[in-house]
Write a protein that holds these residues in place. Structure first.
Motif, mmCIF file in Angstrom:
data_model
loop_
_atom_site.group_PDB
_atom_site.id
_atom_site.type_symbol
_atom_site.label_atom_id
_atom_site.label_comp_id
_atom_site.label_asym_id
_atom_site.label_seq_id
_atom_site.Cartn_x
_atom_site.Cartn_y
_atom_site.Cartn_z
ATOM 1 N N HIS A 77 -0.799 -24.691 -4.629
ATOM 2 C CA HIS A 77 0.384 -24.151 -3.960
ATOM 3 C C HIS A 77 -0.004 -22.828 -3.310
ATOM 4 C CE1 HIS A 77 3.389 -26.825 -5.920
ATOM 5 N NE2 HIS A 77 2.416 -26.917 -6.816
ATOM 6 N N MET A 78 0.196 -22.730 -2.004
ATOM 7 C CA MET A 78 -0.155 -21.511 -1.269
ATOM 8 C C MET A 78 1.126 -20.873 -0.726
ATOM 9 S SD MET A 78 -3.322 -23.068 0.907
ATOM 10 C CE MET A 78 -2.250 -24.310 1.584
ATOM 11 N N THR A 79 1.207 -19.560 -0.854
ATOM 12 C CA THR A 79 2.350 -18.815 -0.344
ATOM 13 C C THR A 79 1.842 -17.588 0.397
ATOM 14 O OG1 THR A 79 3.633 -19.455 -2.287
ATOM 15 C CG2 THR A 79 4.480 -17.620 -0.991
ATOM 16 N N VAL A 80 2.450 -17.303 1.541
ATOM 17 C CA VAL A 80 2.172 -16.073 2.272
ATOM 18 C C VAL A 80 3.526 -15.441 2.573
ATOM 19 C CG1 VAL A 80 1.327 -15.089 4.439
ATOM 20 C CG2 VAL A 80 0.003 -16.844 3.271
ATOM 21 N N ARG A 81 3.675 -14.169 2.210
ATOM 22 C CA ARG A 81 4.947 -13.485 2.473
ATOM 23 C C ARG A 81 4.697 -12.096 3.024
ATOM 24 N NH1 ARG A 81 4.839 -10.448 -2.039
ATOM 25 N NH2 ARG A 81 4.316 -11.382 -4.002
ATOM 26 N N ASP A 82 5.653 -11.640 3.800
ATOM 27 C CA ASP A 82 5.578 -10.318 4.414
ATOM 28 C C ASP A 82 5.908 -9.268 3.364
ATOM 29 O OD1 ASP A 82 5.477 -8.216 6.163
ATOM 30 O OD2 ASP A 82 7.214 -8.815 7.331
ATOM 31 N N HIS A 83 5.060 -8.264 3.248
ATOM 32 C CA HIS A 83 5.295 -7.168 2.312
ATOM 33 C C HIS A 83 5.525 -5.908 3.137
ATOM 34 C CE1 HIS A 83 4.516 -4.173 -0.826
ATOM 35 N NE2 HIS A 83 4.926 -5.132 -1.645
ATOM 36 N N ILE A 84 6.739 -5.668 3.481
ATOM 37 C CA ILE A 84 7.253 -4.670 4.406
ATOM 38 C C ILE A 84 6.215 -3.782 5.078
ATOM 39 C CG2 ILE A 84 8.906 -2.797 4.650
ATOM 40 C CD1 ILE A 84 10.442 -4.182 2.321
ATOM 41 N N ALA A 85 5.694 -2.779 4.427
ATOM 42 C CA ALA A 85 4.808 -1.818 5.089
ATOM 43 C C ALA A 85 3.322 -2.103 4.862
ATOM 44 C CB ALA A 85 5.120 -0.408 4.611
ATOM 45 N N ASP A 86 3.018 -2.940 3.885
ATOM 46 C CA ASP A 86 1.620 -3.113 3.483
ATOM 47 C C ASP A 86 0.914 -4.289 4.140
ATOM 48 O OD1 ASP A 86 1.761 -0.915 1.763
ATOM 49 O OD2 ASP A 86 2.637 -2.152 0.188
#
Length: 71
Positions: A14-23
């Motif tokens: 299972h692969m997940t990519v998510r936006d981490h606001i400033a980083d």
């Protein structure tokens, strides 16, 4: 963003990519036995990347390598 799954005969990655606001972007890979629910204990990657495309590519590369090692 939706998870992506790559499967072998015995395991799912299972692969997940998510936006981490400033980083940047965070990619995670979780390897579990075939058809088992995703589990946080088996995460192999949890790293920041500068772009979404690079994060997905890295997650997929690691997932495929891990699945190949389990054959």
């Amino acid at each position: 963003m939706a998870d992506r799954i790559i499967s072998s005969r015995t395991h799912d990655a299972h692969m997940t990519v998510r936006d981490h606001i400033a980083d940047g972007w965070v990619a995670s890979v979780c390897i579990v036995p075939k058809d088992a629910p995703k589990s946080k204990e088996l995460i192999k990657l949890d790293t920041f990347f500068e772009s979404e495309d690079v994060a997905w590519k890295s997650a997929e590369t690691l997932a495929r390598a891990e699945l190949n090692n389990l054959k």
